[in-house]
Design a protein around this motif. Structure first.
Motif, mmCIF file in Angstrom:
data_model
loop_
_atom_site.group_PDB
_atom_site.id
_atom_site.type_symbol
_atom_site.label_atom_id
_atom_site.label_comp_id
_atom_site.label_asym_id
_atom_site.label_seq_id
_atom_site.Cartn_x
_atom_site.Cartn_y
_atom_site.Cartn_z
ATOM 1 N N THR A 41 0.841 -1.137 0.085
ATOM 2 C CA THR A 41 0.115 -0.144 0.105
ATOM 3 C C THR A 41 0.893 1.207 -0.226
ATOM 4 N N ARG A 42 0.199 2.314 -0.323
ATOM 5 C CA ARG A 42 0.989 3.637 -0.304
ATOM 6 C C ARG A 42 1.436 3.826 1.148
ATOM 7 N N GLU A 43 0.727 3.696 2.221
ATOM 8 C CA GLU A 43 1.309 3.599 3.808
ATOM 9 C C GLU A 43 2.560 2.743 3.819
ATOM 10 N N GLU A 44 2.437 1.374 3.551
ATOM 11 C CA GLU A 44 3.607 0.809 3.545
ATOM 12 C C GLU A 44 4.829 0.894 2.881
ATOM 13 N N LEU A 45 4.516 1.582 1.613
ATOM 14 C CA LEU A 45 5.858 2.212 0.844
ATOM 15 C C LEU A 45 6.321 3.338 1.469
ATOM 16 N N THR A 46 5.621 4.026 2.132
ATOM 17 C CA THR A 46 6.136 5.338 2.581
ATOM 18 C C THR A 46 6.786 5.035 4.048
ATOM 19 N N GLU A 47 6.045 4.075 4.795
ATOM 20 C CA GLU A 47 7.078 3.712 6.226
ATOM 21 C C GLU A 47 8.270 3.163 5.766
ATOM 22 N N SER A 48 8.173 2.342 4.726
ATOM 23 C CA SER A 48 9.638 1.470 4.636
ATOM 24 C C SER A 48 10.502 2.287 4.103
ATOM 25 N N LEU A 49 10.081 3.341 3.056
ATOM 26 C CA LEU A 49 11.183 4.065 2.700
ATOM 27 C C LEU A 49 11.834 5.013 3.743
#
Length: 164
Positions: free
Chosen positions: A120-128
């Motif tokens: 998800t958009r949130e998962e990508l942002t958090e991992s980055l």
């Protein structure tokens, strides 16, 4: 280095890294994804850019991947290449599938089992952010359409933050 596992990168001060053709979605496990992002960040100069594409899971693209929906492309020197996908399972954000490719002019057909991770958009942002990147932009397509217009792609542009 132009392909392979990012944890093997042996250069530093890279200005830009690009993961193309949804290759980021081939990295299934969170530990591998985090290691990839960390290795890319370690290889980059501060302010360096990471760009990649990820199919937006809100679009549920895998629901239209069926063997009866054959795509066709002209490949110079070979003629038409046909391709299709069959989804076997969708579990915890991971599509288990088989992709088929046929080159009628050669009489060849290949079936390849694979997986794609839909973050998800949130998962990508958090991992980055965990890896030391700041998300500069996310777009719904390669023309810069806003993500909130409709789910399709997540084109991610992130910059390497300053090291502490």
């Amino acid at each position: 280095m132009d392909s392979g596992d990012a944890t093997a990168i042996d250069v530093i001060d890279v200005d830009m890294a690009i993961l193309t053709a949804h290759s980021a979605q081939e990295i299934i496990e969170d530990t591998e994804w985090d290691a990839t992002l960390s290795a890319l960040r370690a290889a980059m100069r501060s302010g360096g850019v990471l760009a990649f594409d990820n199919l937006d899971p809100r679009a549920r693209a895998w629901e239209s991947w069926r063997p009866d929906r054959v795509g066709r492309r002209e490949l110079p020197g070979y003629g038409v290449v046909e391709f299709w996908h069959r989804v076997d399972e969708f579990t915890d954000g991971v599509v288990h599938m088989e992709s088929g490719f046929r080159v009628p002019s050669l009489g060849e057909e290949r079936l390849i089992a694979g997986k794609m991770r839909f973050r998800t958009r949130e998962e990508l942002t958090e991992s980055l952010e965990r890896a030391g990147f700041a998300v500069e932009a996310m777009y719904a397509d390669h023309n810069g359409r806003p993500v909130d217009d409709s789910p399709d792609e997540l084109i991610v542009i992130a910059t390497a933050a300053l090291f502490d």
